[in-house]
Design a protein around this motif. Sequence first.
Motif, PDB file in Angstrom:
ATOM      1  N   SER A 101     -15.001  67.181  -8.135  1.00 15.86           N
ATOM      2  CA  SER A 101     -14.586  66.031  -8.944  1.00 15.86           C
ATOM      3  C   SER A 101     -15.759  65.538  -9.752  1.00 15.86           C
ATOM      4  N   MET A 102     -15.466  65.049 -10.966  1.00 12.24           N
ATOM      5  CA  MET A 102     -16.525  64.508 -11.811  1.00 12.24           C
ATOM      6  C   MET A 102     -16.999  63.150 -11.297  1.00 12.24           C
ATOM      7  N   ASP A 103     -16.364  62.646 -10.247  1.00 14.27           N
ATOM      8  CA  ASP A 103     -16.746  61.351  -9.687  1.00 14.27           C
ATOM      9  C   ASP A 103     -17.807  61.500  -8.607  1.00 14.27           C
ATOM     10  N   GLU A 104     -18.232  62.741  -8.306  1.00 15.04           N
ATOM     11  CA  GLU A 104     -19.110  62.964  -7.167  1.00 15.04           C
ATOM     12  C   GLU A 104     -20.564  63.109  -7.591  1.00 15.04           C
ATOM     13  N   GLY A 105     -21.435  62.794  -6.638  1.00 14.20           N
ATOM     14  CA  GLY A 105     -22.857  63.072  -6.759  1.00 14.20           C
ATOM     15  C   GLY A 105     -23.526  62.491  -7.984  1.00 14.20           C
ATOM     16  N   TYR A 106     -24.409  63.321  -8.557  1.00 13.94           N
ATOM     17  CA  TYR A 106     -25.273  62.912  -9.659  1.00 13.94           C
ATOM     18  C   TYR A 106     -24.478  62.380 -10.844  1.00 13.94           C
ATOM     19  N   PHE A 107     -23.305  62.956 -11.109  1.00 11.96           N
ATOM     20  CA  PHE A 107     -22.544  62.623 -12.310  1.00 11.96           C
ATOM     21  C   PHE A 107     -21.683  61.372 -12.143  1.00 11.96           C
ATOM     22  N   SER A 108     -21.615  60.839 -10.932  1.00 10.25           N
ATOM     23  CA  SER A 108     -20.839  59.615 -10.742  1.00 10.25           C
ATOM     24  C   SER A 108     -21.441  58.455 -11.512  1.00 10.25           C
ATOM     25  N   PHE A 109     -22.768  58.500 -11.749  1.00  7.39           N
ATOM     26  CA  PHE A 109     -23.452  57.437 -12.502  1.00  7.39           C
ATOM     27  C   PHE A 109     -22.939  57.360 -13.927  1.00  7.39           C
ATOM     28  N   PHE A 110     -22.615  58.515 -14.510  1.00  7.62           N
ATOM     29  CA  PHE A 110     -22.204  58.546 -15.910  1.00  7.62           C
ATOM     30  C   PHE A 110     -20.720  58.265 -16.104  1.00  7.62           C
ATOM     31  N   GLY A 111     -19.977  58.176 -15.027  1.00  9.42           N
ATOM     32  CA  GLY A 111     -18.567  57.822 -15.151  1.00  9.42           C
ATOM     33  C   GLY A 111     -17.728  58.853 -15.864  1.00  9.42           C
ATOM     34  N   PHE A 112     -18.121  60.135 -15.795  1.00  4.71           N
ATOM     35  CA  PHE A 112     -17.366  61.187 -16.486  1.00  4.71           C
ATOM     36  C   PHE A 112     -15.943  61.300 -15.951  1.00  4.71           C
ATOM     37  N   GLY A 113     -15.778  61.027 -14.666  1.00  7.25           N
ATOM     38  CA  GLY A 113     -14.456  61.190 -14.080  1.00  7.25           C
ATOM     39  C   GLY A 113     -13.465  60.160 -14.554  1.00  7.25           C
ATOM     40  N   ASN A 114     -13.944  58.983 -15.005  1.00  5.58           N
ATOM     41  CA  ASN A 114     -13.049  57.907 -15.429  1.00  5.58           C
ATOM     42  C   ASN A 114     -13.093  57.684 -16.939  1.00  5.58           C
ATOM     43  N   THR A 115     -13.544  58.694 -17.667  1.00  4.38           N
ATOM     44  CA  THR A 115     -13.679  58.547 -19.112  1.00  4.38           C
ATOM     45  C   THR A 115     -12.316  58.383 -19.777  1.00  4.38           C
ATOM     46  N   LYS A 116     -12.187  57.323 -20.565  1.00  2.52           N
ATOM     47  CA  LYS A 116     -10.952  57.100 -21.302  1.00  2.52           C
ATOM     48  C   LYS A 116     -10.925  57.996 -22.532  1.00  2.52           C
ATOM     49  N   ILE A 117      -9.757  58.497 -22.868  1.00  4.61           N
ATOM     50  CA  ILE A 117      -9.627  59.363 -24.038  1.00  4.61           C
ATOM     51  C   ILE A 117      -9.966  58.601 -25.312  1.00  4.61           C
ATOM     52  N   SER A 118      -9.714  57.282 -25.324  1.00  4.60           N
ATOM     53  CA  SER A 118     -10.033  56.470 -26.501  1.00  4.60           C
ATOM     54  C   SER A 118     -11.537  56.435 -26.761  1.00  4.60           C
ATOM     55  N   THR A 119     -12.344  56.434 -25.681  1.00  2.12           N
ATOM     56  CA  THR A 119     -13.804  56.435 -25.839  1.00  2.12           C
ATOM     57  C   THR A 119     -14.272  57.714 -26.506  1.00  2.12           C
ATOM     58  N   ILE A 120     -13.714  58.852 -26.101  1.00  2.38           N
ATOM     59  CA  ILE A 120     -14.078  60.131 -26.709  1.00  2.38           C
ATOM     60  C   ILE A 120     -13.635  60.178 -28.172  1.00  2.38           C
ATOM     61  N   ILE A 121     -12.444  59.662 -28.451  1.00  5.02           N
ATOM     62  CA  ILE A 121     -11.934  59.650 -29.829  1.00  5.02           C
ATOM     63  C   ILE A 121     -12.835  58.811 -30.732  1.00  5.02           C
ATOM     64  N   TYR A 122     -13.220  57.633 -30.247  1.00  6.53           N
ATOM     65  CA  TYR A 122     -14.113  56.775 -31.035  1.00  6.53           C
ATOM     66  C   TYR A 122     -15.476  57.420 -31.215  1.00  6.53           C
ATOM     67  N   ALA A 123     -15.953  58.132 -30.193  1.00  5.06           N
ATOM     68  CA  ALA A 123     -17.238  58.828 -30.313  1.00  5.06           C
ATOM     69  C   ALA A 123     -17.172  59.865 -31.430  1.00  5.06           C
ATOM     70  N   ILE A 124     -16.076  60.608 -31.500  1.00  7.16           N
ATOM     71  CA  ILE A 124     -15.901  61.624 -32.544  1.00  7.16           C
ATOM     72  C   ILE A 124     -15.803  60.968 -33.918  1.00  7.16           C
ATOM     73  N   ILE A 125     -15.024  59.880 -34.006  1.00  4.78           N
ATOM     74  CA  ILE A 125     -14.834  59.187 -35.293  1.00  4.78           C
ATOM     75  C   ILE A 125     -16.167  58.658 -35.823  1.00  4.78           C
ATOM     76  N   PHE A 126     -16.905  57.940 -34.979  1.00  4.33           N
ATOM     77  CA  PHE A 126     -18.156  57.342 -35.435  1.00  4.33           C
ATOM     78  C   PHE A 126     -19.235  58.401 -35.687  1.00  4.33           C
ATOM     79  N   ALA A 127     -19.228  59.479 -34.904  1.00  2.02           N
ATOM     80  CA  ALA A 127     -20.182  60.562 -35.152  1.00  2.02           C
ATOM     81  C   ALA A 127     -19.891  61.231 -36.493  1.00  2.02           C
ATOM     82  N   LEU A 128     -18.611  61.463 -36.783  1.00  2.00           N
ATOM     83  CA  LEU A 128     -18.217  62.104 -38.034  1.00  2.00           C
ATOM     84  C   LEU A 128     -18.523  61.211 -39.237  1.00  2.00           C
TER      85      LEU A 128
END
Length: 416
Positions: A260-287
């Motif tokens: 699970s992306m919620d385990e160990g070292y990566f739990s700090f970054f919250g990858f397991g609970n990433t909202k799709i809207s956050t990724i979409i906004y990241a792509i929009i603002f990066a572009l």
Amino acid sequence: MNKFWIVLSHTYLSKLKTKSFIISTIIMMALILVLSNISNLIDTFGDDETQKVAVIDQTEDRLFDPYKNAVKGVNEDLSIISAQSEKEAEKLVNADEIVGFLLVEKDDRLGFRGTYKANQISDSKVSNDLLLALTQLKGQITADDLKLTDQQISQLNTPPAFETIALQENAKTEEDLDQARGLVYVLLFVIYFGVLMYATMIAMEVATEKTSRVMEILISSVPPVTQMFAKIMGIALLSLTQMILFFGVGYLSIKQNLASMDEGYFSFFGFGNTKISTIIYAIIFALLGYLLYATLAACLGSVVSKIEDVQQMISPMTMLVVIAFLIAMFGLGNPSASYITVTSFIPFFTPMIMFLRVGMLDVPFWEIALSIAMMIITIVLLGIIGAKIYRGGVLMYGSSKSLKSIKNALQLSKKN
């Protein structure tokens, strides 16, 4: 329109096949593999040997045994042995049999004090564990002197109940903010390096063609404005290719090594609970950030006649990206600060700072839409002005002096 696609495909394919692009992509993918497997690498190459520390008890209170038990409770991998003198302990240190020694002495005010000595004190974990164990031992001795019961000691050491609650209905919890902070931190770096690297690549591409006199052949068959936007989109397609490879390798590697992306070292970054809207906004603002800075970079690169002058010409643009990144880094601790809100509406800062707010706060949609609209308007205006600078700049040769060169390029574009 056919000429636009020809220049776009040529820009994309020529850069895609270069050795520098292939090598840099392979190196970055290897680095991503290492980082995504960092937990396994730490376990594989970590030092599993038990570290030994000698303790010299000069308090005459027979603290060695209780202190040894306290250290065991703090760190099971830290072994405690007894030494009679500092000379004996120093010999053990020089023989690499122990990492250091702790001298425990009487203290009139505090009861006793500890002094840790080692050849190198760079490993602060050892000294911190020794201090923690010594603090616990002091607490136990003080409690015994005061004849406190176990229940009283437990009450004394138990912190008060404390909870933080947001009054706004959709506000994020403290746990959500901690996870969002890690994810936003990573994506801010992606936006920063992506915008800076690919925008600079465009300026170098234009300057290289001018230096090799290829530009003189191109402008006779393809309008300069078509060239500019074709190159911008070609490099954008190149960056998209590279980012897909990077994120694809990273995602598959993490998924393969973690249930699970919620385990160990990566739990700090919250990858397991990433909202799709956050990724979409990241792509929009990066572009949008790329298009904004790429247009500016193409204009600045067009007035340069030597590749050596590119970095000097685009340095103001680089400073804007760096300032935006630094503001975003400071804003990670307090994303609701007024200076973060204000700068998030400045188009050159919006890609990183508005994304910071979106990732960590519940920002009203009208603010997001307004910032995106302002960026699009700025890109269009910059494209119109930049097209004129580019049209005149590609015909300019000789020394480049920033503002004066831009002025000359605008004047030259009116004559053509």
